[in-house]
Design a protein around this motif. Structure first.
Motif, PDB file in Angstrom:
ATOM      1  N   ASN A  30      -7.254  -6.981   0.488  1.00  0.00           N
ATOM      2  CA  ASN A  30      -7.334  -5.618   1.030  1.00  0.00           C
ATOM      3  C   ASN A  30      -7.617  -4.607  -0.077  1.00  0.00           C
ATOM      4  O   ASN A  30      -8.379  -3.650   0.126  1.00  0.00           O
ATOM      5  N   TYR A  34     -10.964  -2.310  -0.096  1.00  0.00           N
ATOM      6  CA  TYR A  34     -10.925  -0.852  -0.167  1.00  0.00           C
ATOM      7  C   TYR A  34     -11.874  -0.357  -1.263  1.00  0.00           C
ATOM      8  O   TYR A  34     -12.660   0.568  -1.047  1.00  0.00           O
ATOM      9  N   ASP A  38     -15.173   1.855  -0.532  1.00  0.00           N
ATOM     10  CA  ASP A  38     -15.249   3.179  -1.152  1.00  0.00           C
ATOM     11  C   ASP A  38     -16.461   3.272  -2.089  1.00  0.00           C
ATOM     12  O   ASP A  38     -17.068   4.332  -2.215  1.00  0.00           O
ATOM     13  N   MET A  54      -5.103   4.320  -1.243  1.00  0.00           N
ATOM     14  CA  MET A  54      -5.249   2.918  -0.850  1.00  0.00           C
ATOM     15  C   MET A  54      -4.034   2.381  -0.101  1.00  0.00           C
ATOM     16  O   MET A  54      -4.138   1.382   0.613  1.00  0.00           O
ATOM     17  N   ASN A  56      -2.029   2.867   2.640  1.00  0.00           N
ATOM     18  CA  ASN A  56      -2.021   2.472   4.043  1.00  0.00           C
ATOM     19  C   ASN A  56      -3.085   1.428   4.357  1.00  0.00           C
ATOM     20  O   ASN A  56      -2.882   0.561   5.208  1.00  0.00           O
ATOM     21  N   TYR A  57      -4.206   1.482   3.671  1.00  0.00           N
ATOM     22  CA  TYR A  57      -5.260   0.493   3.888  1.00  0.00           C
ATOM     23  C   TYR A  57      -4.794  -0.897   3.446  1.00  0.00           C
ATOM     24  O   TYR A  57      -4.916  -1.867   4.182  1.00  0.00           O
ATOM     25  N   LYS A  60      -1.914  -2.122   5.655  1.00  0.00           N
ATOM     26  CA  LYS A  60      -2.183  -1.988   7.098  1.00  0.00           C
ATOM     27  C   LYS A  60      -1.159  -1.074   7.773  1.00  0.00           C
ATOM     28  O   LYS A  60      -0.526  -1.429   8.758  1.00  0.00           O
ATOM     29  N   ASP A  61      -1.008   0.106   7.186  1.00  0.00           N
ATOM     30  CA  ASP A  61      -0.125   1.164   7.689  1.00  0.00           C
ATOM     31  C   ASP A  61       1.352   0.814   7.695  1.00  0.00           C
ATOM     32  O   ASP A  61       2.145   1.480   8.334  1.00  0.00           O
TER      33      ASP A  61
END
Length: 103
Positions: A30, A34, A38, A54, A56-57, A60-61
């Motif tokens: 992840n 990201y 970006d 980065m 929350n990405y 996954k929140d």
């Protein structure tokens, strides 16, 4: 990090490919994704890779209390394994993708 250690770590990550409990590998992927997304945005070819942006990405929140420190570690691991590099340009650290993930 020497080449043997680097290859051992990549082999470990490959071995976790089908392991649903391999959170470290998922978070590492992840983090890479990201940076990749970006970098592609606005065709700039690099990411500022701010750990706060980065968070929350990558998680996954659902970040944990050590999320920011862990993202810094994931970026360090990706850099040491040769997947990303950081370059300071005009007093701004920029993160570049060096190679595609292969684990």
């Amino acid at each position: 990090m020497d080449e043997k250690t680097k290859e051992d770590r990549i082999q470990y990550l490959r071995s976790k490919r089908d392991d649903p409990t391999a959170n470290y590998r998922s978070y590492l992927i992840n983090t890479y994704n990201y940076i990749l997304e970006d970098s592609i945005k606005d065709n700039k070819g690099w990411s500022k890779a701010s750990s706060r942006l980065m968070l929350n990405y990558v998680y996954k929140d659902e970040p944990d209390h050590m999320g920011l420190e862990m993202i810094d570690q994931f970026k360090k691991d990706l850099r040491e394994l040769g997947y990303i590099k950081l370059i300071k340009i005009d007093n701004t650290w920029r993160t570049f993708i060096v190679k595609e993930l292969d684990f």
